[in-house]
Motif scaffolding. Structure first.
Motif, PDB file in Angstrom:
ATOM      1  N   ALA A 187      35.540  58.124  39.781  1.00 33.96           N
ATOM      2  CA  ALA A 187      36.023  57.599  38.507  1.00 33.96           C
ATOM      3  C   ALA A 187      37.007  56.448  38.732  1.00 33.96           C
ATOM      4  O   ALA A 187      36.974  55.438  38.011  1.00 33.96           O
ATOM      5  CB  ALA A 187      36.677  58.711  37.697  1.00 33.96           C
ATOM      6  N   PHE A 188      37.876  56.580  39.724  1.00 30.37           N
ATOM      7  CA  PHE A 188      38.814  55.495  40.028  1.00 30.37           C
ATOM      8  C   PHE A 188      38.093  54.244  40.519  1.00 30.37           C
ATOM      9  O   PHE A 188      38.472  53.121  40.178  1.00 30.37           O
ATOM     10  CB  PHE A 188      39.861  55.940  41.052  1.00 30.37           C
ATOM     11  N   ILE A 189      37.052  54.430  41.312  1.00 27.45           N
ATOM     12  CA  ILE A 189      36.284  53.282  41.801  1.00 27.45           C
ATOM     13  C   ILE A 189      35.595  52.581  40.629  1.00 27.45           C
ATOM     14  O   ILE A 189      35.554  51.347  40.567  1.00 27.45           O
ATOM     15  CB  ILE A 189      35.282  53.716  42.884  1.00 27.45           C
ATOM     16  N   VAL A 190      35.058  53.342  39.680  1.00 29.00           N
ATOM     17  CA  VAL A 190      34.422  52.752  38.501  1.00 29.00           C
ATOM     18  C   VAL A 190      35.450  51.961  37.689  1.00 29.00           C
ATOM     19  O   VAL A 190      35.187  50.825  37.263  1.00 29.00           O
ATOM     20  CB  VAL A 190      33.744  53.833  37.638  1.00 29.00           C
ATOM     21  N   MET A 191      36.630  52.533  37.466  1.00 31.76           N
ATOM     22  CA  MET A 191      37.670  51.819  36.712  1.00 31.76           C
ATOM     23  C   MET A 191      38.088  50.541  37.437  1.00 31.76           C
ATOM     24  O   MET A 191      38.268  49.490  36.804  1.00 31.76           O
ATOM     25  CB  MET A 191      38.880  52.730  36.482  1.00 31.76           C
ATOM     26  N   PHE A 192      38.228  50.605  38.742  1.00 31.15           N
ATOM     27  CA  PHE A 192      38.586  49.427  39.525  1.00 31.15           C
ATOM     28  C   PHE A 192      37.484  48.370  39.411  1.00 31.15           C
ATOM     29  O   PHE A 192      37.770  47.175  39.284  1.00 31.15           O
ATOM     30  CB  PHE A 192      38.827  49.817  40.987  1.00 31.15           C
ATOM     31  N   GLY A 193      36.233  48.800  39.436  1.00 36.46           N
ATOM     32  CA  GLY A 193      35.114  47.871  39.275  1.00 36.46           C
ATOM     33  C   GLY A 193      35.136  47.182  37.925  1.00 36.46           C
ATOM     34  O   GLY A 193      34.863  45.974  37.826  1.00 36.46           O
ATOM     35  N   PHE A 194      35.454  47.912  36.866  1.00 37.92           N
ATOM     36  CA  PHE A 194      35.541  47.290  35.548  1.00 37.92           C
ATOM     37  C   PHE A 194      36.709  46.310  35.469  1.00 37.92           C
ATOM     38  O   PHE A 194      36.609  45.269  34.808  1.00 37.92           O
ATOM     39  CB  PHE A 194      35.641  48.342  34.446  1.00 37.92           C
ATOM     40  N   LEU A 195      37.810  46.619  36.127  1.00 41.09           N
ATOM     41  CA  LEU A 195      38.919  45.660  36.169  1.00 41.09           C
ATOM     42  C   LEU A 195      38.513  44.380  36.893  1.00 41.09           C
ATOM     43  O   LEU A 195      38.892  43.277  36.486  1.00 41.09           O
ATOM     44  CB  LEU A 195      40.141  46.283  36.846  1.00 41.09           C
ATOM     45  N   THR A 252      31.751  34.155  39.121  1.00 36.10           N
ATOM     46  CA  THR A 252      30.550  34.941  39.382  1.00 36.10           C
ATOM     47  C   THR A 252      30.747  35.927  40.528  1.00 36.10           C
ATOM     48  O   THR A 252      30.100  36.972  40.568  1.00 36.10           O
ATOM     49  CB  THR A 252      29.366  34.012  39.721  1.00 36.10           C
ATOM     50  N   LYS A 253      31.663  35.594  41.448  1.00 31.70           N
ATOM     51  CA  LYS A 253      31.952  36.539  42.536  1.00 31.70           C
ATOM     52  C   LYS A 253      32.586  37.813  41.989  1.00 31.70           C
ATOM     53  O   LYS A 253      32.322  38.913  42.490  1.00 31.70           O
ATOM     54  CB  LYS A 253      32.865  35.897  43.575  1.00 31.70           C
ATOM     55  N   ALA A 254      33.416  37.674  40.964  1.00 36.62           N
ATOM     56  CA  ALA A 254      34.046  38.846  40.355  1.00 36.62           C
ATOM     57  C   ALA A 254      32.997  39.721  39.685  1.00 36.62           C
ATOM     58  O   ALA A 254      33.050  40.954  39.765  1.00 36.62           O
ATOM     59  CB  ALA A 254      35.098  38.420  39.348  1.00 36.62           C
ATOM     60  N   LYS A 255      32.046  39.104  39.028  1.00 33.87           N
ATOM     61  CA  LYS A 255      31.001  39.888  38.360  1.00 33.87           C
ATOM     62  C   LYS A 255      30.131  40.631  39.376  1.00 33.87           C
ATOM     63  O   LYS A 255      29.792  41.791  39.184  1.00 33.87           O
ATOM     64  CB  LYS A 255      30.158  38.984  37.482  1.00 33.87           C
ATOM     65  N   ALA A 256      29.790  39.965  40.472  1.00 34.00           N
ATOM     66  CA  ALA A 256      28.974  40.625  41.497  1.00 34.00           C
ATOM     67  C   ALA A 256      29.756  41.745  42.171  1.00 34.00           C
ATOM     68  O   ALA A 256      29.245  42.867  42.344  1.00 34.00           O
ATOM     69  CB  ALA A 256      28.515  39.601  42.526  1.00 34.00           C
ATOM     70  N   MET A 257      30.996  41.455  42.551  1.00 37.71           N
ATOM     71  CA  MET A 257      31.801  42.459  43.241  1.00 37.71           C
ATOM     72  C   MET A 257      32.110  43.636  42.316  1.00 37.71           C
ATOM     73  O   MET A 257      32.034  44.802  42.730  1.00 37.71           O
ATOM     74  CB  MET A 257      33.100  41.823  43.740  1.00 37.71           C
TER      75      MET A 257
END
Length: 86
Positions: A32-40, A52-57
């Protein structure tokens, strides 16, 4: 000096069950923390990754987090249900 390896110490089933429950919960929480970090990252809240690098990462982080949140606990449950070799 003799090592008695023929008889393993007794195992408390409640202790093993608590450890397994804790492990599954820990994997779900970290997913869940990894998902939240990904959305940030997807929302470009960090200065070290933009565009675009932020969207891919961020997408990669969200997919990995969802895998860890959904699939890994099920794999652990299947592993825990197997009988140990005798």
């Amino acid at each position: 000096m003799t090592d008695d390896l023929s008889t393993p110490p007794p195992v408390d089933p409640e202790k093993v069950a608590r450890q397994r429950f804790f492990a599954i919960g820990l994997f779900r929480l970290s997913g869940a923390f990894i998902v939240m970090f990904g959305f940030l990252i997807l929302m470009q809240r960090f200065g070290w990754v933009q565009g675009t690098k932020a969207k891919a990462m961020g997408g990669i982080f969200v997919v990995v987090g969802l895998f860890q949140f959904i699939v890994v606990p099920r794999l652990l449950l299947a592993l825990f249900r197997q009988r140990p070799p005798q």
